[in-house]
Design a protein around this motif. Structure first.
Motif, PDB file in Angstrom:
ATOM      1  N   GLY A 202      10.616  -2.797 -21.674  1.00  0.00           N
ATOM      2  CA  GLY A 202       9.926  -2.817 -20.387  1.00  0.00           C
ATOM      3  C   GLY A 202      10.604  -1.929 -19.349  1.00  0.00           C
ATOM      4  N   GLN A 203       9.959  -1.825 -18.182  1.00  0.00           N
ATOM      5  CA  GLN A 203      10.529  -1.018 -17.091  1.00  0.00           C
ATOM      6  C   GLN A 203      11.672  -1.790 -16.413  1.00  0.00           C
ATOM      7  N   LYS A 204      12.595  -1.062 -15.826  1.00  0.00           N
ATOM      8  CA  LYS A 204      13.748  -1.657 -15.115  1.00  0.00           C
ATOM      9  C   LYS A 204      14.406  -2.706 -16.019  1.00  0.00           C
ATOM     10  N   PHE A 207      11.133  -7.038 -15.568  1.00  0.00           N
ATOM     11  CA  PHE A 207      10.164  -7.711 -14.706  1.00  0.00           C
ATOM     12  C   PHE A 207      10.530  -7.429 -13.255  1.00  0.00           C
ATOM     13  N   PHE A 208       9.517  -7.411 -12.370  1.00  0.00           N
ATOM     14  CA  PHE A 208       9.795  -7.156 -10.952  1.00  0.00           C
ATOM     15  C   PHE A 208       9.938  -8.501 -10.232  1.00  0.00           C
ATOM     16  N   ILE A 209      11.151  -9.029 -10.359  1.00  0.00           N
ATOM     17  CA  ILE A 209      11.439 -10.375  -9.855  1.00  0.00           C
ATOM     18  C   ILE A 209      11.352 -10.416  -8.326  1.00  0.00           C
ATOM     19  N   ASN A 214       6.021 -13.106  -2.713  1.00  0.00           N
ATOM     20  CA  ASN A 214       4.784 -12.449  -2.275  1.00  0.00           C
ATOM     21  C   ASN A 214       3.634 -12.770  -3.236  1.00  0.00           C
ATOM     22  N   ARG A 215       3.980 -12.941  -4.507  1.00  0.00           N
ATOM     23  CA  ARG A 215       2.965 -13.345  -5.495  1.00  0.00           C
ATOM     24  C   ARG A 215       2.479 -14.755  -5.183  1.00  0.00           C
ATOM     25  N   GLU A 216       3.419 -15.606  -4.791  1.00  0.00           N
ATOM     26  CA  GLU A 216       3.064 -16.989  -4.468  1.00  0.00           C
ATOM     27  C   GLU A 216       2.112 -17.012  -3.264  1.00  0.00           C
ATOM     28  N   THR A 230      -3.452  -3.369  -8.115  1.00  0.00           N
ATOM     29  CA  THR A 230      -3.123  -2.024  -8.591  1.00  0.00           C
ATOM     30  C   THR A 230      -1.604  -1.876  -8.736  1.00  0.00           C
ATOM     31  N   PHE A 231      -1.175  -0.939  -9.587  1.00  0.00           N
ATOM     32  CA  PHE A 231       0.241  -0.806  -9.967  1.00  0.00           C
ATOM     33  C   PHE A 231       0.715  -2.171 -10.476  1.00  0.00           C
ATOM     34  N   SER A 232      -0.089  -2.749 -11.347  1.00  0.00           N
ATOM     35  CA  SER A 232       0.077  -4.171 -11.701  1.00  0.00           C
ATOM     36  C   SER A 232       1.273  -4.440 -12.592  1.00  0.00           C
ATOM     37  N   TYR A 233       1.756  -3.403 -13.296  1.00  0.00           N
ATOM     38  CA  TYR A 233       2.765  -3.607 -14.335  1.00  0.00           C
ATOM     39  C   TYR A 233       2.243  -4.687 -15.295  1.00  0.00           C
ATOM     40  N   THR A 234       3.001  -5.742 -15.569  1.00  0.00           N
ATOM     41  CA  THR A 234       2.545  -6.724 -16.569  1.00  0.00           C
ATOM     42  C   THR A 234       1.737  -7.861 -15.941  1.00  0.00           C
ATOM     43  N   VAL A 252      -4.655  -2.858 -12.732  1.00  0.00           N
ATOM     44  CA  VAL A 252      -4.677  -1.413 -12.990  1.00  0.00           C
ATOM     45  C   VAL A 252      -3.248  -0.889 -13.031  1.00  0.00           C
ATOM     46  N   ASP A 253      -2.893  -0.226 -14.127  1.00  0.00           N
ATOM     47  CA  ASP A 253      -1.581   0.412 -14.206  1.00  0.00           C
ATOM     48  C   ASP A 253      -1.702   1.621 -15.124  1.00  0.00           C
ATOM     49  N   SER A 254      -0.977   2.692 -14.793  1.00  0.00           N
ATOM     50  CA  SER A 254      -1.092   3.908 -15.622  1.00  0.00           C
ATOM     51  C   SER A 254      -0.370   3.739 -16.962  1.00  0.00           C
ATOM     52  N   SER A 255       0.462   2.723 -17.087  1.00  0.00           N
ATOM     53  CA  SER A 255       1.184   2.521 -18.344  1.00  0.00           C
ATOM     54  C   SER A 255       0.379   1.606 -19.277  1.00  0.00           C
ATOM     55  N   ALA A 278      -5.832   0.641 -18.106  1.00  0.00           N
ATOM     56  CA  ALA A 278      -4.680   1.549 -18.165  1.00  0.00           C
ATOM     57  C   ALA A 278      -5.102   2.900 -17.601  1.00  0.00           C
ATOM     58  N   VAL A 279      -5.213   2.986 -16.295  1.00  0.00           N
ATOM     59  CA  VAL A 279      -5.633   4.226 -15.630  1.00  0.00           C
ATOM     60  C   VAL A 279      -4.836   4.432 -14.347  1.00  0.00           C
ATOM     61  N   ASP A 280      -5.002   5.599 -13.765  1.00  0.00           N
ATOM     62  CA  ASP A 280      -4.336   5.930 -12.515  1.00  0.00           C
ATOM     63  C   ASP A 280      -5.013   5.172 -11.357  1.00  0.00           C
ATOM     64  N   THR A 281      -4.200   4.599 -10.481  1.00  0.00           N
ATOM     65  CA  THR A 281      -4.744   3.808  -9.369  1.00  0.00           C
ATOM     66  C   THR A 281      -5.644   4.637  -8.457  1.00  0.00           C
ATOM     67  N   PHE A 282      -5.231   5.856  -8.165  1.00  0.00           N
ATOM     68  CA  PHE A 282      -6.026   6.690  -7.251  1.00  0.00           C
ATOM     69  C   PHE A 282      -7.420   6.927  -7.840  1.00  0.00           C
ATOM     70  N   LEU A 297      -1.548  -3.336  -3.363  1.00  0.00           N
ATOM     71  CA  LEU A 297      -0.980  -2.001  -3.625  1.00  0.00           C
ATOM     72  C   LEU A 297       0.533  -2.158  -3.728  1.00  0.00           C
ATOM     73  N   ASP A 298       1.070  -2.012  -4.920  1.00  0.00           N
ATOM     74  CA  ASP A 298       2.526  -2.140  -5.082  1.00  0.00           C
ATOM     75  C   ASP A 298       3.055  -0.959  -5.899  1.00  0.00           C
ATOM     76  N   PRO A 299       2.987   0.242  -5.307  1.00  0.00           N
ATOM     77  CA  PRO A 299       3.368   1.436  -6.069  1.00  0.00           C
ATOM     78  C   PRO A 299       4.866   1.541  -6.299  1.00  0.00           C
ATOM     79  N   PRO A 300       5.275   2.367  -7.269  1.00  0.00           N
ATOM     80  CA  PRO A 300       6.709   2.642  -7.415  1.00  0.00           C
ATOM     81  C   PRO A 300       7.181   3.415  -6.184  1.00  0.00           C
ATOM     82  N   ALA A 301       8.501   3.522  -5.993  1.00  0.00           N
ATOM     83  CA  ALA A 301       9.031   4.220  -4.820  1.00  0.00           C
ATOM     84  C   ALA A 301       8.477   5.646  -4.783  1.00  0.00           C
TER      85      ALA A 301
HETATM   86  N1  SAH Z   1       3.478  -5.291  -8.884  1.00  0.00           N
HETATM   87  C1  SAH Z   1       4.207  -5.245 -10.123  1.00  0.00           C
HETATM   88  C2  SAH Z   1       5.297  -4.207 -10.125  1.00  0.00           C
HETATM   89  C3  SAH Z   1       4.836  -2.788  -9.897  1.00  0.00           C
HETATM   90  S1  SAH Z   1       5.957  -1.567 -10.405  1.00  0.00           S
HETATM   91  C4  SAH Z   1       4.737  -6.629 -10.454  1.00  0.00           C
HETATM   92  O1  SAH Z   1       4.609  -7.539  -9.626  1.00  0.00           O
HETATM   93  O2  SAH Z   1       5.275  -6.814 -11.541  1.00  0.00           O
HETATM   94  C5  SAH Z   1       5.020  -0.120 -10.276  1.00  0.00           C
HETATM   95  C6  SAH Z   1       4.038   0.113 -11.416  1.00  0.00           C
HETATM   96  O3  SAH Z   1       3.227   1.238 -11.068  1.00  0.00           O
HETATM   97  C7  SAH Z   1       4.627   0.454 -12.762  1.00  0.00           C
HETATM   98  O4  SAH Z   1       4.172  -0.485 -13.710  1.00  0.00           O
HETATM   99  C8  SAH Z   1       4.084   1.866 -13.109  1.00  0.00           C
HETATM  100  O5  SAH Z   1       3.728   1.986 -14.483  1.00  0.00           O
HETATM  101  C9  SAH Z   1       2.853   1.917 -12.252  1.00  0.00           C
HETATM  102  N2  SAH Z   1       2.371   3.250 -11.826  1.00  0.00           N
HETATM  103  C10 SAH Z   1       3.082   4.319 -11.405  1.00  0.00           C
HETATM  104  N3  SAH Z   1       2.256   5.299 -10.975  1.00  0.00           N
HETATM  105  C11 SAH Z   1       0.988   4.844 -11.137  1.00  0.00           C
HETATM  106  C12 SAH Z   1      -0.312   5.375 -10.850  1.00  0.00           C
HETATM  107  N4  SAH Z   1      -0.457   6.585 -10.312  1.00  0.00           N
HETATM  108  N5  SAH Z   1      -1.389   4.610 -11.119  1.00  0.00           N
HETATM  109  C13 SAH Z   1      -1.245   3.379 -11.663  1.00  0.00           C
HETATM  110  N6  SAH Z   1      -0.050   2.833 -11.945  1.00  0.00           N
HETATM  111  C14 SAH Z   1       1.054   3.539 -11.675  1.00  0.00           C
END
Ligand code: SAH
Length: 394
Positions: A202-204, A207-209, A214-216, A230-234, A252-255, A278-282, A297-301
């Motif tokens: 998995g990434q990191k 899990f994104f602990i 915020n999930r609660e 979006t950017f849902s990861y697992t 929705v997650d690109s992975s 499994a697609v790009d959020t945009f 919306l919880d994008p990577p940095a």
């Molecule tokens: N919200 C998640 C953590 C998100 S981490 C949680 O609670 O677990 C950021 C995620 O964004 C990663 O899973 C990564 O694969 C995804 N990601 C990165 N760029 C993306 C894009 N353009 N579209 C969709 N997903 C993307």
């Protein structure tokens, strides 16, 4: 007794250290003993020979990371005390030994007096991630200390540092178990919501602990709602929405790997109203963004350093604008940034600029941050990185 080599600071450079800031920048060093190698423990002194702390040495802009402000031998016993302290704090937070949650951050770098070290606890398995050579060199002592602190509760310690250490050191380095193993399909619970964890692939650390609280909160708003994560990861947010009785939840997650595990998590939580993409959020927002009451919306940095923060602002604004153009009347936007270089105010201004351009009126419901196991201390404000906003969208 081990004798440690010494770093002597320029006059005046001891001041931040006396305020317990744990970083020694290269420019602060006046002299140092010869033959200090990356990862070595050193004693740090002021120009006037005042002892300041024990640090781990690593050539670079941050040359010393202080692990103790008192004179100590750095051995297993030292790490036992550190980890005990971190563990007791998680117990105080009602995270350790909690029947509803068995996943938490045990050590959050500087916040826990361990610069360069991240350790996450997953139902008995600890994922160790060193961001400094010094911490990596101490990994066996730290694993030993974990065994002492957790006793039979500890099932494994997995070193996942190959991606987080400098390239010149990590070449050829393999992620590996330092203790025990994990042959089971690992399931954790967070506020009674179930998740499969694949910390090896998995990434990191798996899990994104940091989004637990915020999930609660999302769960509290999700009943009967159409939710897009979006950017849902697992599927962290998704499973809370599902467990709270939402009408539909789309992730929705690109992975593709992340979405596979997300779909498995939906089955684990009996979420029959879940679908993963499994697609790009945009792209997804552009083509299918309509018809949701809640968008997360919880994008990577978007920015990892200050010189690219301008581009990141443009990215956050565009993303938030796309969500705001789509969200249904009376809906909610949950929006986050985990870029350390984008501060709270800048993030707020960026999201509100997106609202103005989308011509949507909003009411601020919540200002969100990271939970207390991702420790923020007054002496190390750099530890604050997660920012979130929840807006009611008219
Ligand atoms: N919200 C998640 C953590 C998100 S981490 C949680 O609670 O677990 C950021 C995620 O964004 C990663 O899973 C990564 O694969 C995804 N990601 C990165 N760029 C993306 C894009 N353009 N579209 C969709 N997903 C993307």
């Amino acid at each position: 007794m081990i004798e440690y080599p010494r770093l002597i600071l320029h006059n005046g450079k001891e001041l931040p250290v006396l305020r317990f800031h744990p970083w020694i920048f290269s420019g602060a060093i006046k002299t140092q003993d010869s033959n200090i190698a990356d990862g070595d423990v050193v004693e740090v002194y002021s120009a006037k020979q005042q002892f300041l702390g024990m640090a781990q040495y690593q050539k670079g802009s941050i040359t010393g990371r202080i692990i103790s402000f008192s004179k100590q031998q750095i051995n297993t016993d030292f790490w036992v005390k550190k980890i005990e302290k971190a563990f007791l704090y998680r117990q105080f937070l009602n995270l350790a030994n909690n029947p509803h949650t068995n996943v938490y951050r045990l050590v959050f770098g500087e916040g826990d007096g361990c610069p360069g070290l991240i350790m996450d606890f997953y139902n008995g398995h600890v994922v160790f991630q060193a961001h400094s050579i010094g911490m990596h060199k101490c990994r066996l002592d730290i694993a030993e200390a974990l065994k002492i602190v957790y006793g039979t509760q500890l099932k494994s310690v997995y070193d996942k540092s190959s991606e987080t250490l400098p390239n010149n050191y990590s070449a050829g380095l393999k992620n590996e178990f330092l203790y025990g193993s994990c042959n089971e399909e690992l399931i954790v619970i967070e506020n009674d919501v179930k998740f499969y964890i694949d910390f090896i692939n998995g990434q990191k650390t798996g899990f994104f602990i940091d989004q637990r609280e915020n999930r609660e909160l999302l769960g509290k708003y999700s009943k009967d709602k159409r939710v897009l994560n979006t950017f849902s990861y697992t599927g962290g947010f998704s499973m809370y929405a599902a467990n709270s009785g939402c009408e539909i939840i789309h992730s929705v997650d690109s992975s593709a790997k992340a979405i596979d595990l997300c779909n498995k998590n939906a089955i684990l939580n009996n979420a029959t109203n879940h679908e993963g993409f499994a697609v790009d959020t945009f792209d997804y927002l552009k083509d299918h963004g309509k018809n949701y009451d809640i968008i997360i919306l919880d994008p990577p940095a978007f920015a990892k350093s200050r010189d690219v923060s301008h581009n990141a602002v443009i990215g956050y604004k565009r993303l938030n604008q796309m969500a705001l153009q789509n969200i249904k009347k009376g809906g909610i936007l949950f929006t986050f940034s985990c870029s350390g270089v984008i501060d709270k105010k800048l993030f707020y201004n960026t999201v509100t600029a997106a609202a103005i351009e989308s011509r949507r009126n909003m009411k601020l419901l919540h200002t969100l941050s990271q939970p207390a196991d991702h420790v923020i201390t007054p002496n190390f404000p750099e530890g604050e990185y997660l920012k979130g906003l929840a807006f009611y969208v008219e």
